[in-house]
Design an enzyme around this catalytic site. Structure first.
Site, PDB file in Angstrom:
ATOM      1  N   PRO A   8       0.857  -1.306   0.119  1.00 58.48           N
ATOM      2  CA  PRO A   8      -0.448   0.033   0.159  1.00 58.48           C
ATOM      3  C   PRO A   8       0.518   1.623   0.018  1.00 58.48           C
ATOM      4  O   PRO A   8       1.871   0.853   0.648  1.00 58.48           O
ATOM      5  CB  PRO A   8      -1.015  -0.032   1.100  1.00 58.48           C
ATOM      6  CG  PRO A   8      -0.179  -0.785   2.776  1.00 58.48           C
ATOM      7  CD  PRO A   8       0.444  -1.432   0.989  1.00 58.48           C
ATOM      8  N   ASN A   9       0.250   2.203  -0.782  1.00 57.02           N
ATOM      9  CA  ASN A   9       0.909   4.076  -0.964  1.00 57.02           C
ATOM     10  C   ASN A   9       2.267   4.011  -1.587  1.00 57.02           C
ATOM     11  O   ASN A   9       2.900   4.713  -1.418  1.00 57.02           O
ATOM     12  CB  ASN A   9       0.648   3.999   0.570  1.00 57.02           C
ATOM     13  CG  ASN A   9      -0.409   3.919   1.155  1.00 57.02           C
ATOM     14  OD1 ASN A   9      -1.631   5.236   0.736  1.00 57.02           O
ATOM     15  ND2 ASN A   9      -1.018   3.806   2.400  1.00 57.02           N
ATOM     16  N   ARG A  58       4.530  11.076  -3.053  1.00 60.75           N
ATOM     17  CA  ARG A  58       4.298  11.262  -1.287  1.00 60.75           C
ATOM     18  C   ARG A  58       5.767  11.429  -0.494  1.00 60.75           C
ATOM     19  O   ARG A  58       6.531  10.656  -0.452  1.00 60.75           O
ATOM     20  CB  ARG A  58       3.485   9.762  -0.928  1.00 60.75           C
ATOM     21  CG  ARG A  58       3.378   8.940   0.344  1.00 60.75           C
ATOM     22  CD  ARG A  58       2.567   7.863   0.918  1.00 60.75           C
ATOM     23  NE  ARG A  58       3.399   7.438   2.428  1.00 60.75           N
ATOM     24  CZ  ARG A  58       2.966   6.600   3.137  1.00 60.75           C
ATOM     25  NH1 ARG A  58       3.795   4.898   2.475  1.00 60.75           N
ATOM     26  NH2 ARG A  58       3.297   6.355   4.030  1.00 60.75           N
ATOM     27  N   TYR A  63      10.757   9.552   1.537  1.00 60.18           N
ATOM     28  CA  TYR A  63      10.716   8.883   0.641  1.00 60.18           C
ATOM     29  C   TYR A  63      11.465   8.496  -0.858  1.00 60.18           C
ATOM     30  O   TYR A  63      11.496   7.581  -1.663  1.00 60.18           O
ATOM     31  CB  TYR A  63       9.361   7.735   0.748  1.00 60.18           C
ATOM     32  CG  TYR A  63       9.087   7.260   2.043  1.00 60.18           C
ATOM     33  CD1 TYR A  63       9.040   5.487   2.227  1.00 60.18           C
ATOM     34  CD2 TYR A  63       7.403   7.935   1.682  1.00 60.18           C
ATOM     35  CE1 TYR A  63       8.326   5.502   3.529  1.00 60.18           C
ATOM     36  CE2 TYR A  63       6.657   7.235   2.749  1.00 60.18           C
ATOM     37  CZ  TYR A  63       7.297   6.109   3.364  1.00 60.18           C
ATOM     38  OH  TYR A  63       6.446   5.867   4.525  1.00 60.18           O
ATOM     39  N   ASN A  92       7.867  -5.289  -0.150  1.00 56.81           N
ATOM     40  CA  ASN A  92       7.746  -4.233   0.829  1.00 56.81           C
ATOM     41  C   ASN A  92       6.613  -4.119   0.794  1.00 56.81           C
ATOM     42  O   ASN A  92       5.683  -3.736   0.021  1.00 56.81           O
ATOM     43  CB  ASN A  92       8.726  -3.214   0.003  1.00 56.81           C
ATOM     44  CG  ASN A  92       8.191  -1.973   0.822  1.00 56.81           C
ATOM     45  OD1 ASN A  92       7.376  -1.604   1.928  1.00 56.81           O
ATOM     46  ND2 ASN A  92       8.840  -0.734   0.791  1.00 56.81           N
ATOM     47  N   ALA A 151       3.257  -0.199   5.647  1.00 56.41           N
ATOM     48  CA  ALA A 151       2.562  -0.560   6.842  1.00 56.41           C
ATOM     49  C   ALA A 151       1.725  -1.856   7.070  1.00 56.41           C
ATOM     50  O   ALA A 151       1.798  -2.763   7.761  1.00 56.41           O
ATOM     51  CB  ALA A 151       0.372   0.493   6.656  1.00 56.41           C
ATOM     52  N   GLU A 204      12.748  -9.224   3.542  1.00 55.89           N
ATOM     53  CA  GLU A 204      11.934  -7.523   3.930  1.00 55.89           C
ATOM     54  C   GLU A 204      12.661  -6.007   3.314  1.00 55.89           C
ATOM     55  O   GLU A 204      13.947  -6.521   3.766  1.00 55.89           O
ATOM     56  CB  GLU A 204      11.255  -7.843   4.679  1.00 55.89           C
ATOM     57  CG  GLU A 204      10.149  -6.759   5.230  1.00 55.89           C
ATOM     58  CD  GLU A 204       9.791  -6.590   6.769  1.00 55.89           C
ATOM     59  OE1 GLU A 204       9.833  -6.021   7.776  1.00 55.89           O
ATOM     60  OE2 GLU A 204       9.989  -8.138   7.063  1.00 55.89           O
ATOM     61  N   HIS A 240      12.267  -2.506   3.171  1.00 54.64           N
ATOM     62  CA  HIS A 240      11.915  -1.072   3.580  1.00 54.64           C
ATOM     63  C   HIS A 240      12.444   0.198   2.766  1.00 54.64           C
ATOM     64  O   HIS A 240      13.808   0.605   2.865  1.00 54.64           O
ATOM     65  CB  HIS A 240      11.416  -0.806   4.927  1.00 54.64           C
ATOM     66  CG  HIS A 240      10.577  -1.452   5.518  1.00 54.64           C
ATOM     67  ND1 HIS A 240       9.282  -1.675   5.254  1.00 54.64           N
ATOM     68  CD2 HIS A 240      10.862  -2.705   6.334  1.00 54.64           C
ATOM     69  CE1 HIS A 240       8.839  -2.637   5.734  1.00 54.64           C
ATOM     70  NE2 HIS A 240       9.970  -3.452   6.093  1.00 54.64           N
ATOM     71  N   ARG A 293      11.644   5.753  13.688  1.00 57.72           N
ATOM     72  CA  ARG A 293      10.353   6.478  12.612  1.00 57.72           C
ATOM     73  C   ARG A 293       9.450   6.080  14.243  1.00 57.72           C
ATOM     74  O   ARG A 293      10.292   6.196  15.128  1.00 57.72           O
ATOM     75  CB  ARG A 293       9.739   5.974  11.213  1.00 57.72           C
ATOM     76  CG  ARG A 293      10.651   6.392  10.643  1.00 57.72           C
ATOM     77  CD  ARG A 293       9.799   6.215   9.296  1.00 57.72           C
ATOM     78  NE  ARG A 293       9.046   7.075   9.353  1.00 57.72           N
ATOM     79  CZ  ARG A 293       7.934   6.330   7.248  1.00 57.72           C
ATOM     80  NH1 ARG A 293       8.059   5.726   7.229  1.00 57.72           N
ATOM     81  NH2 ARG A 293       7.381   7.020   7.476  1.00 57.72           N
TER      82      ARG A 293
END
Length: 145
Positions: free
Chosen positions: A9-10, A17, A22, A71, A74, A95, A97, A104
């Site tokens: 998502p996103n 964004r 990012y 990735n 969330a 995985e 990111h 964060r």
């Protein structure tokens, strides 16, 4: 060697964004860059979805791949269903990111997926994907030499 690059998502909003977090490269730009960095014998397939079930379906379809770069966005912090899908397939999963999730918000510090992945790469911007690709290639070569 075939690698699935699966984004959650996103991530379709990359480049627009929160560019301070990012970066300013789009998802298409990321794919193009990763393809340039891939060795000749590596075939990359790119998928993105904002929907948990679609990500699970893509993982289920990953039986034909030698590795997955994931990735999950969330969903990393919430999805036991994606964790179970990773556990169900033979392909090793890394995985990734873009941002350093540990620097964060606290809710981003826990991954539901990390324990069923062969590794986690976080915080190196889009280079995280290149590092994951090379890790999967080495992992595959070590198992097939």
């Amino acid at each position: 060697m075939r690698i699935l690059v699966l984004n959650g998502p996103n991530l379709n909003l990359l480049g627009r964004r929160e560019p301070d977090v990012y970066g300013d490269v789009s998802l298409k730009g990321l794919a193009a860059e990763l393809m340039l960095r891939a060795p000749e014998d590596v075939e990359l397939t790119f998928k993105q979805s904002n929907h948990e079930g679609d990500l699970i379906d893509a993982l289920h379809d990953a039986f034909d791949y030698e590795g997955v770069i994931l990735n999950a966005g969330a969903y990393t912090h919430t999805s036991i269903a994606i964790r179970d899908a990773i556990s169900a397939i033979a392909a090793p999963v890394v995985e990734v990111h873009i941002s350093n999730v540990h620097a964060r918000e606290t809710f981003r510090h826990e991954s539901k997926l990390a324990a069923v992945c062969i590794g986690v790469i976080t915080g190196f911007g889009l280079t995280s994907y290149t590092l994951a690709m090379h890790a999967l290639i080495e992992h595959w070569r070590n198992r097939h030499d």
